[in-house]
Write a protein that holds these residues in place. Sequence first.
Motif, PDB file in Angstrom:
ATOM      1  N   ASP A   1       1.034  -1.042   0.342  1.00 44.33           N
ATOM      2  CA  ASP A   1       0.034  -0.166   0.476  1.00 44.33           C
ATOM      3  C   ASP A   1       1.156   0.948  -0.030  1.00 44.33           C
ATOM      4  O   ASP A   1       2.041   1.003   0.437  1.00 44.33           O
ATOM      5  CB  ASP A   1      -1.330   0.044   1.083  1.00 44.33           C
TER       6      ASP A   1
ATOM      7  N   GLY B   1       1.267   5.896  -0.468  1.00 44.32           N
ATOM      8  CA  GLY B   1       0.705   7.552  -0.350  1.00 44.32           C
ATOM      9  C   GLY B   1       2.079   8.258  -0.724  1.00 44.32           C
ATOM     10  O   GLY B   1       2.904   7.967  -0.761  1.00 44.32           O
TER      11      GLY B   1
ATOM     12  N   CYS C   1       2.624  12.836  -1.057  1.00 40.44           N
ATOM     13  CA  CYS C   1       2.379  13.915  -0.687  1.00 40.44           C
ATOM     14  C   CYS C   1       3.646  14.864  -1.096  1.00 40.44           C
ATOM     15  O   CYS C   1       4.713  14.780  -0.760  1.00 40.44           O
ATOM     16  CB  CYS C   1       2.204  14.624   1.184  1.00 40.44           C
TER      17      CYS C   1
ATOM     18  N   TYR D   1       7.234   3.601  -7.332  1.00 38.85           N
ATOM     19  CA  TYR D   1       7.120   4.449  -6.827  1.00 38.85           C
ATOM     20  C   TYR D   1       8.230   5.141  -6.836  1.00 38.85           C
ATOM     21  O   TYR D   1       9.668   5.017  -6.071  1.00 38.85           O
ATOM     22  CB  TYR D   1       6.533   4.157  -5.167  1.00 38.85           C
TER      23      TYR D   1
ATOM     24  N   ASP E   1      -2.265   4.475   8.215  1.00 43.90           N
ATOM     25  CA  ASP E   1      -2.410   4.810   6.410  1.00 43.90           C
ATOM     26  C   ASP E   1      -1.209   5.219   5.822  1.00 43.90           C
ATOM     27  O   ASP E   1      -0.532   6.483   6.011  1.00 43.90           O
ATOM     28  CB  ASP E   1      -3.701   5.966   6.691  1.00 43.90           C
TER      29      ASP E   1
ATOM     30  N   ARG F   1      -0.934   7.738   2.666  1.00 40.05           N
ATOM     31  CA  ARG F   1      -1.203   8.566   2.451  1.00 40.05           C
ATOM     32  C   ARG F   1      -1.401   9.446   3.922  1.00 40.05           C
ATOM     33  O   ARG F   1      -0.611  11.188   3.690  1.00 40.05           O
ATOM     34  CB  ARG F   1      -2.632   8.232   2.486  1.00 40.05           C
TER      35      ARG F   1
ATOM     36  N   ALA G   1       1.854  10.622   5.497  1.00 42.31           N
ATOM     37  CA  ALA G   1       2.758  11.795   4.477  1.00 42.31           C
ATOM     38  C   ALA G   1       2.381  13.152   4.811  1.00 42.31           C
ATOM     39  O   ALA G   1       3.289  13.896   4.453  1.00 42.31           O
ATOM     40  CB  ALA G   1       2.784  10.887   2.959  1.00 42.31           C
ATOM     41  N   ASP G   2       0.702  13.130   4.225  1.00 47.27           N
ATOM     42  CA  ASP G   2       0.634  14.415   4.979  1.00 47.27           C
ATOM     43  C   ASP G   2       1.023  14.560   6.397  1.00 47.27           C
ATOM     44  O   ASP G   2       1.739  15.876   6.120  1.00 47.27           O
ATOM     45  CB  ASP G   2      -0.912  13.858   4.906  1.00 47.27           C
TER      46      ASP G   2
ATOM     47  N   VAL H   1       6.960  10.237  -0.522  1.00 45.20           N
ATOM     48  CA  VAL H   1       5.802   8.220  -1.250  1.00 45.20           C
ATOM     49  C   VAL H   1       6.789   8.219  -0.078  1.00 45.20           C
ATOM     50  O   VAL H   1       7.558   7.483   0.163  1.00 45.20           O
ATOM     51  CB  VAL H   1       6.675   8.192  -2.619  1.00 45.20           C
TER      52      VAL H   1
END
Length: 407
Positions: free
Chosen positions: A4, A6, A8, A31, A204, A206, A209-210, A228
């Motif tokens: 998985d 994610g 940003c 990636y 998670d 994503r 990364a945020d 990433v």
Amino acid sequence: MRIDAGACSDVGQLRTGNEDSFLVDDRLALYAVADGMGGHQAGEVASAVALEALRAAVASGQAIDAAIVRANAAVFEKAATDRGLTGMGTTLTAVIVIGESTLLIGHVGDSRAYRIRDGAIEQLTDDHSLVEELVREGRLSPEEAEVHPQRSIITRALGIDPQVEVDLYTLEARTGDRILVCSDGLSNMLRDADMLRIAALESDPRLAADRLVDAANEAGGEDNITVVLVDVLEAPPPTAPDPEALAAASPSRTPVPTPAPEVAVPTPRERRSRLRTLGGALLYVLPVLLIVGMGIGAVDYYAHHTYYVAFKGDHVVVYRGVPGGILGWQPTVETTTDLHKSELSPAAIDQIKRSGKGSLARATQIVANLTLSTTTTTAPTTTLPTTTTTHPRTTTTRKSTAPTGGP
Ligand code: MG
């Protein structure tokens, strides 16, 4: 292997544009992060062109290192066909999943890949940067490197030379591993321990990364920030030691030599001498050609693509343009360095006054040499890299938080 991922990306607090790009392609299990440079939006073009060429090359079946060589050619060719893009370049750090338990990392420049495993973070890639070379040579401590004013000078990038040397790393993936790929806008703002702590706040990728990008912005956001995260949700348990597999898949940090490209690769010495010849020829022939009469357009182009090092007050700065101006086009400050006249020897001051004009890479090299002379008294200049490029700096404070880049 189940993955998985994610990502940003953010412009940061000081830059006006985001020259970073990222790639998250689950179908190819590919990636990547690219940090472009070149100013006037050329950096954005460089990082985007590199990632698109990488993706296309992997999709056509090429190995990751060959695909990065192809990305280099794509950026180099693009720069050669558009004079507004002359001198652009980009870093590229890519992760690809191979089979059930192997990750390959291909790497050029000072973006980084880390592995987070069992509550620890480990930097996997070596930076191709001036300060990292000084650290490897024992002339700078890692602590000094972290705060060094010239830490954004990189010694290897895509798009600068027709050939590029790619570092390749092979990793055995384990369930729970998290691979973090980032531009220097993250790693220059956060210590490894902070990255580890912040990444652990979110499972998670994503959201994690945020969080990392937010933290880099809170720490100052001096550059574009891109992260990433590639999470290994499930990988086969390690089997009984098979010497062959171990040799192939051990978490080696030793770069595997890249297969030679089809074209003959010049030795570093040949490349240096070629660059020196090219740089010298351009430096002296170009002004003569222009003066002889290539017209106002050519002179204008020349003025916009010429750089020199000089003092502004007591600070060493890189000017874009020609000393004294040309056809009414006055030089502008491209970069203000942290070098102060009081730190420099009379010989270094004299060197600045006699340094003349040339490419941005050349001006950057002069600054790097001066920095080196203030860092160490025994630095032989012959060990300096010859293909340095800086990330352009801006001094504006306008903030844009809209993430850009990526597919
Ligand atoms: Mg950067």
